[in-house]
Scaffold this motif. Structure first.
Motif, PDB file in Angstrom:
ATOM      1  N   HIS A  57      60.036 -17.511  72.361  1.00 38.26           N
ATOM      2  CA  HIS A  57      59.469 -17.666  73.711  1.00 38.26           C
ATOM      3  C   HIS A  57      59.222 -16.307  74.346  1.00 38.26           C
ATOM      4  N   GLU A 112      55.016 -25.581  76.766  1.00 39.50           N
ATOM      5  CA  GLU A 112      55.741 -25.444  78.033  1.00 39.50           C
ATOM      6  C   GLU A 112      56.556 -26.678  78.390  1.00 39.50           C
ATOM      7  N   THR A 114      59.450 -29.034  79.043  1.00 44.63           N
ATOM      8  CA  THR A 114      60.832 -28.693  79.384  1.00 44.63           C
ATOM      9  C   THR A 114      61.806 -29.036  78.263  1.00 44.63           C
ATOM     10  N   LEU A 117      61.433 -26.573  75.392  1.00 46.29           N
ATOM     11  CA  LEU A 117      61.977 -25.259  75.744  1.00 46.29           C
ATOM     12  C   LEU A 117      63.502 -25.286  75.760  1.00 46.29           C
ATOM     13  N   GLN A 118      64.070 -26.366  76.269  1.00 42.92           N
ATOM     14  CA  GLN A 118      65.528 -26.470  76.317  1.00 42.92           C
ATOM     15  C   GLN A 118      66.109 -26.482  74.902  1.00 42.92           C
ATOM     16  N   VAL A 121      65.841 -22.824  73.451  1.00 45.42           N
ATOM     17  CA  VAL A 121      66.827 -21.894  74.014  1.00 45.42           C
ATOM     18  C   VAL A 121      68.237 -22.262  73.549  1.00 45.42           C
ATOM     19  N   LEU A 149      64.239 -22.180  82.876  1.00 47.13           N
ATOM     20  CA  LEU A 149      63.226 -22.500  81.869  1.00 47.13           C
ATOM     21  C   LEU A 149      61.818 -22.366  82.426  1.00 47.13           C
ATOM     22  N   ARG A 150      61.694 -22.444  83.737  1.00 48.68           N
ATOM     23  CA  ARG A 150      60.361 -22.283  84.338  1.00 48.68           C
ATOM     24  C   ARG A 150      59.836 -20.858  84.148  1.00 48.68           C
TER      25      ARG A 150
END
Length: 209
Positions: A57, A112, A114, A117-118, A121, A149-150
């Motif tokens: 990312h 993108e 959520t 992305l979670q 990470v 995360l935004r």
């Protein structure tokens, strides 16, 4: 990448080893003005059959964030200077640099969502927290940071071309390789890693009749 045949590797396991050693890659794209742009980022990789994917990312303000299209990821392996004084014939040789590196190229796609992305990470942090002996986990150890995360955009690189270059004195006689490897081992650290790779390649050489 300039890749003489004698320095080319074809075993995907060699890439796995490089990424296990250091998955902090250089990601190169070309911007709207036709200029190259590079970011330095940790990645995860996985094989889906013969298909290789890299994921990582960007920080959202990064000018490269959101890039879609061709990209190159450079995986950096160990490297070391090699002195001609370590060879049996130093007056007939010149200094060189031995190294291992991989170039992975293909289409890059941002994401993108959520949940995606979670997951990314969480997997990245778990990998490196475990490496330092920590049980910190995302988001469980810091639930108030989910909103962060935004501030990032994920990317996925589907590798269409894999080049592995292991330049390790394969063009030298055995005595030169042994001498240089011994000197690099004495230096220790990353130099010793290069020495180990040199000895591995030397062991693969066909035995002379």
């Amino acid at each position: 990448m300039y890749l003489p045949r004698r320095f080319a590797e074809t075993d995907p396991a060699e890439l796995d080893a490089l990424l296990a050693r250091d998955a902090f890659v250089t990601l190169v794209t070309v911007d709207a003005e036709g200029l190259p742009f590079a970011s330095h980022l940790p990645v995860l990789h996985r094989w889906e059959g013969e298909r290789l994917l890299l994921e990582g990312h960007w920080a959202r303000p990064n000018p490269q964030a959101g890039h879609r299209g061709p990209a190159l990821a450079i995986v950096h392996g160990p490297h070391a200077y090699v002195s001609p004084t370590w060879y049996t014939d130093p007056r007939a040789q010149v200094p060189t640099w031995n190294y291992a590196v991989a170039h992975l190229s293909g289409p890059l796609a941002p994401f993108e969502e959520t949940e995606a992305l979670q997951t990314l990470v969480a997997e990245l942090s778990a990998k490196y927290e475990e490496a330092v002996g920590s049980d910190w986990r995302f988001p469980g150890s810091a639930p108030d940071t989910l909103s962060d995360l935004r501030g990032i955009i994920g990317f996925r690189l589907e590798v269409e071309r894999l080049q592995l270059k292991f330049k390790l004195n394969q063009n030298h006689p055995e005595a030169n390789v042994v001498g240089a490897a011994a000197a690099l081992e004495r230096l220790g650290g990353e130099s010793a890693e290069v020495a180990a790779l040199m000895r591995e390649r030397l062991a693969r050489r066909p035995a002379r009749a």
